[in-house]
Design a protein around this motif. Structure first.
Motif, PDB file in Angstrom:
ATOM      1  N   UNK A 431     -37.673 -70.670 -80.039  1.00  0.00           N
ATOM      2  CA  UNK A 431     -36.592 -69.797 -79.547  1.00  0.00           C
ATOM      3  C   UNK A 431     -36.824 -69.437 -78.083  1.00  0.00           C
ATOM      4  N   UNK A 432     -35.769 -69.384 -77.301  1.00  0.00           N
ATOM      5  CA  UNK A 432     -35.920 -68.999 -75.889  1.00  0.00           C
ATOM      6  C   UNK A 432     -36.570 -67.615 -75.749  1.00  0.00           C
ATOM      7  N   UNK A 433     -37.374 -67.470 -74.695  1.00  0.00           N
ATOM      8  CA  UNK A 433     -38.118 -66.235 -74.449  1.00  0.00           C
ATOM      9  C   UNK A 433     -37.520 -65.457 -73.272  1.00  0.00           C
ATOM     10  N   UNK A 434     -37.873 -64.161 -73.233  1.00  0.00           N
ATOM     11  CA  UNK A 434     -37.525 -63.274 -72.113  1.00  0.00           C
ATOM     12  C   UNK A 434     -36.028 -63.205 -71.871  1.00  0.00           C
ATOM     13  N   UNK A 435     -35.255 -63.113 -72.955  1.00  0.00           N
ATOM     14  CA  UNK A 435     -33.816 -62.951 -72.827  1.00  0.00           C
ATOM     15  C   UNK A 435     -33.524 -61.522 -72.382  1.00  0.00           C
ATOM     16  N   UNK A 436     -32.682 -61.365 -71.369  1.00  0.00           N
ATOM     17  CA  UNK A 436     -32.341 -60.028 -70.900  1.00  0.00           C
ATOM     18  C   UNK A 436     -30.964 -60.043 -70.258  1.00  0.00           C
ATOM     19  N   UNK A 523     -16.780 -51.693 -74.723  1.00  0.00           N
ATOM     20  CA  UNK A 523     -17.148 -52.117 -76.082  1.00  0.00           C
ATOM     21  C   UNK A 523     -18.560 -52.712 -76.028  1.00  0.00           C
ATOM     22  N   UNK A 524     -19.384 -52.357 -76.997  1.00  0.00           N
ATOM     23  CA  UNK A 524     -20.762 -52.846 -77.033  1.00  0.00           C
ATOM     24  C   UNK A 524     -20.811 -54.221 -77.707  1.00  0.00           C
ATOM     25  N   UNK A 525     -21.462 -55.191 -77.038  1.00  0.00           N
ATOM     26  CA  UNK A 525     -21.611 -56.543 -77.554  1.00  0.00           C
ATOM     27  C   UNK A 525     -23.095 -56.880 -77.686  1.00  0.00           C
ATOM     28  N   UNK A 526     -23.363 -57.819 -78.594  1.00  0.00           N
ATOM     29  CA  UNK A 526     -24.741 -58.227 -78.871  1.00  0.00           C
ATOM     30  C   UNK A 526     -24.870 -59.731 -78.610  1.00  0.00           C
ATOM     31  N   UNK A 527     -26.016 -60.127 -78.027  1.00  0.00           N
ATOM     32  CA  UNK A 527     -26.210 -61.511 -77.607  1.00  0.00           C
ATOM     33  C   UNK A 527     -27.577 -62.018 -78.046  1.00  0.00           C
ATOM     34  N   UNK A 528     -27.618 -63.322 -78.376  1.00  0.00           N
ATOM     35  CA  UNK A 528     -28.888 -64.011 -78.646  1.00  0.00           C
ATOM     36  C   UNK A 528     -28.715 -65.463 -78.213  1.00  0.00           C
ATOM     37  N   UNK A 529     -29.828 -66.132 -77.939  1.00  0.00           N
ATOM     38  CA  UNK A 529     -29.785 -67.504 -77.428  1.00  0.00           C
ATOM     39  C   UNK A 529     -30.619 -68.409 -78.329  1.00  0.00           C
ATOM     40  N   UNK A 530     -30.128 -69.630 -78.584  1.00  0.00           N
ATOM     41  CA  UNK A 530     -30.903 -70.645 -79.311  1.00  0.00           C
ATOM     42  C   UNK A 530     -31.065 -71.870 -78.415  1.00  0.00           C
ATOM     43  N   UNK A 531     -32.045 -72.703 -78.747  1.00  0.00           N
ATOM     44  CA  UNK A 531     -32.257 -73.980 -78.064  1.00  0.00           C
ATOM     45  C   UNK A 531     -32.114 -75.102 -79.086  1.00  0.00           C
ATOM     46  N   UNK A 550     -32.551 -60.266 -79.798  1.00  0.00           N
ATOM     47  CA  UNK A 550     -31.187 -59.853 -79.504  1.00  0.00           C
ATOM     48  C   UNK A 550     -31.178 -58.856 -78.346  1.00  0.00           C
ATOM     49  N   UNK A 551     -30.186 -59.015 -77.449  1.00  0.00           N
ATOM     50  CA  UNK A 551     -29.964 -58.026 -76.390  1.00  0.00           C
ATOM     51  C   UNK A 551     -28.531 -57.531 -76.504  1.00  0.00           C
ATOM     52  N   UNK A 552     -28.253 -56.408 -75.890  1.00  0.00           N
ATOM     53  CA  UNK A 552     -26.906 -55.833 -75.983  1.00  0.00           C
ATOM     54  C   UNK A 552     -26.436 -55.389 -74.608  1.00  0.00           C
TER      55      UNK A 552
END
Length: 565
Positions: A431-436, A523-531, A550-552
């Motif tokens: 999984x990707x690291x250091x998502x912000x 509006x609050x949104x949530x994000x995540x990244x895959x490879x 997950x980041x928001x």
């Protein structure tokens, strides 16, 4: 199994942080157990002197026609003509039958057929999917029967399959001529240039009325040998080849005609007729054959190590035992078989060869696909081979098939044991690291993450939604391009998500399973990244990582009041 890891060191600020990036490749090996009995064809399991279980050939007899030769037509004549509606194999429909049944007086079995007047005969329909109705390469074949002539009438027909629709006589007939049995092939043998030839086998012993004879005529499609025997003795043989020598430009036997591209078609399919104008007894008539395409695969030895056929060696290839494994499966798609090997004990002139196939799509033991590929013992790098579609031979499901080949004399058999593979499972990327979140704007959010370093990394997907760990849309393209490492700056990838970008990816979702909600300010949104990796991208067989942390973020247009400096 074991997981191989590569440790990479990255300097962050003034300290040192260890980042562990797995190669994502599980390696292991598998030794196969003995397969079920139903998976053995003319093969059985024995125990060697050292105690190991091994496969070997069950029946070495050529006379019993072990292997995959086919009885195409059998007429035992063990009943009256009124009951004859199909031949003994149930392949052929009998369209006419008129003979006298002689009970208990046949050469074999319960009886035989007596033909004595002009109306006596048996006719069989030459269906296109059977040997007598075939249009293409007839392969290797044997025609045999027993007969007792009462009257030696020239041209009395024991069997014929002759067509005239092409304007010339084409086919075969077996008749009496000069008190001998004559086998005549009309325009049936085609040389490499496409020219047709007649071949007649006329030499043989003079027959005596009221005496049983066993007669056979055989063609070996590998060597080109056409021979006839009577009562177990070879009387005449020729080589239907370009030079008259074995194996050199072997002629194709065919009832059909070939076009310019070498494709065969039938002009007619005449019936097979038995006993027309013959006066005497006929019993145990049989046509058996082996298709040439099977012979090519089965007879790697036969081209180089071949012995002349005797009466019990009409099968034109070495007798085989076949062991077919069940369909096995790995833990994941795209698994690489790096080594396939087996133990073997080869007697003189014996041989073992193996086939292998694999696919991500599930298949069954006897399915025609996927394609089988021949392999050698201790074959390495099977996964580096490409199939007909250009894909590498990798998969989740796989199967092997072993061919145990007896000596040409039919007296010795090989032994096969310790079948084993080594493999590498291709795991998903990390999984990707250091998502912000790096920025928010009017209906927009910018996020970044550390690029992955696996060798086969192919791209990334951004998952987003309006609830924690509940994602309503997937972003995989930006302005028509995949999100890849080529977008990285200073080893980080930044993506700015806007409603235009969401609309672009919504249109790419062919199944329309996701709703892709628009970004609304506050509006609050949530994000995540895959490879995901390069193995069959955009298919169910591709390898995608787990989601990153997950980041928001809450899009916001900012203040509308500008202060003067």
């Amino acid at each position: 199994m074991r997981l191989r890891l590569i440790i990479k060191t990255v300097l962050l600020f003034s300290g040192v942080t260890l980042l562990i990036f797995p190669v994502r490749e599980m390696v292991g090996n598998r030794v196969f157990p003995i397969v079920p009995t139903r998976n053995l064809e003319n093969a059985s399991v024995t125990r060697l002197q050292n105690g190991k279980k091994a496969y070997t050939i069950t029946d070495l007899s050529y006379g019993k026609r072990a292997g995959r030769s086919v009885n195409d037509l059998v007429l035992s004549f063990n009943g009256p003509s009124s009951a004859l509606v199909r031949d003994d194999t149930k392949h052929y429909i009998i369209t006419a039958a008129d003979y006298s049944y002689v009970k208990g007086n046949g050469s074999l079995g319960r009886g035989c057929a007596h033909f004595f007047n002009r109306n006596n005969r048996v006719e069989v329909e030459s269906a296109r999917d059977l040997w007598l109705g075939s249009c293409g390469d007839l392969g290797s074949f044997t025609i045999e029967f027993r007969c007792m002539p009462y009257v030696m009438k020239d041209n009395a027909s024991i069997f014929s399959r002759v067509g005239l629709f092409s304007g010339e006589k084409r086919g075969l007939e077996i008749v009496l001529k000069n008190r001998r049995i004559s086998a005549r092939f009309y325009n049936m043998f085609i040389d490499p240039s496409g020219k047709r030839y007649d071949i007649h086998l006329n030499r043989g012993i003079i027959l005596t009325e009221g005496k049983w004879y066993h007669f056979s005529v055989s063609y070996d499609r590998i060597s080109g040998k056409l021979s006839r025997t009577c009562n177990g003795r070879e009387e005449e043989a020729v080589y239907a080849t370009k030079s008259g020598d074995p194996y050199n430009g072997v002629y194709v036997p065919s009832f059909g005609s070939a076009d310019e591209e070498g494709e065969y078609s039938c002009l007619d399919s005449p019936s097979g007729v038995f006993g027309r104008d013959f006066n005497g007894l006929i019993d145990e008539f049989r046509i058996s054959y082996a298709p040439f395409e099977e012979l090519k695969d089965k007879s790697a030895m036969a081209y180089h190590n071949y012995s002349p056929h005797g009466i019990n060696q009409r099968t034109p290839y070495n007798v085989e035992g076949i062991v077919t494994s069940p369909v096995y499966d790995f833990d994941g798609t795209g698994t690489k078989v790096s080594l396939f090997k087996w133990g073997e004990e080869l007697k003189k002139d014996c041989f073992v060869w193996m086939e292998f196939r694999t696919a991500d799509r599930k298949f069954n033991t006897n399915d025609d696909g996927p394609k089988w590929y021949r392999i050698k013992n201790s074959q390495r790098g099977i996964y580096l081979m490409k199939d007909e579609s250009g894909e590498y031979l990798r998969g989740k499901f796989y199967q092997w098939r072993a061919h145990l080949v007896a000596s040409p004399t039919g007296t010795l058999a090989p032994y096969l044991y310790d079948i084993e593979i080594a493999f590498r499972r291709d795991l998903p990327p990390a999984p990707p690291l250091f998502v912000e979140v790096t920025d928010i704007g009017d209906s927009s959010v910018s996020i970044k993450w550390k690029k992955n370093v696996e060798d086969d990394i192919y791209g990334y997907r951004i998952y987003y939604g309006t609830g924690p760990k509940r994602y309503d849309g997937i972003i995989s393209r930006i302005k028509g391009e995949r999100i890849t490492n080529s977008m990285a700056r200073d080893n980080y990838i930044t993506a700015t998500i806007t409603n235009e970008l969401l609309e672009e990816n919504y249109k790419l979702d062919a199944k329309q399973l996701l709703v892709y909600p628009k970004l609304e300010n506050t509006v609050l949104y949530f994000f995540a990244v895959s490879a995901y990796d390069s193995y069959k991208p955009d298919t169910p067989y591709n390898h995608e990582s787990e989601l990153s942390k997950q980041v928001q973020a809450r899009p916001y247009g900012g203040s509308q009041i500008r202060q003067n400096p």
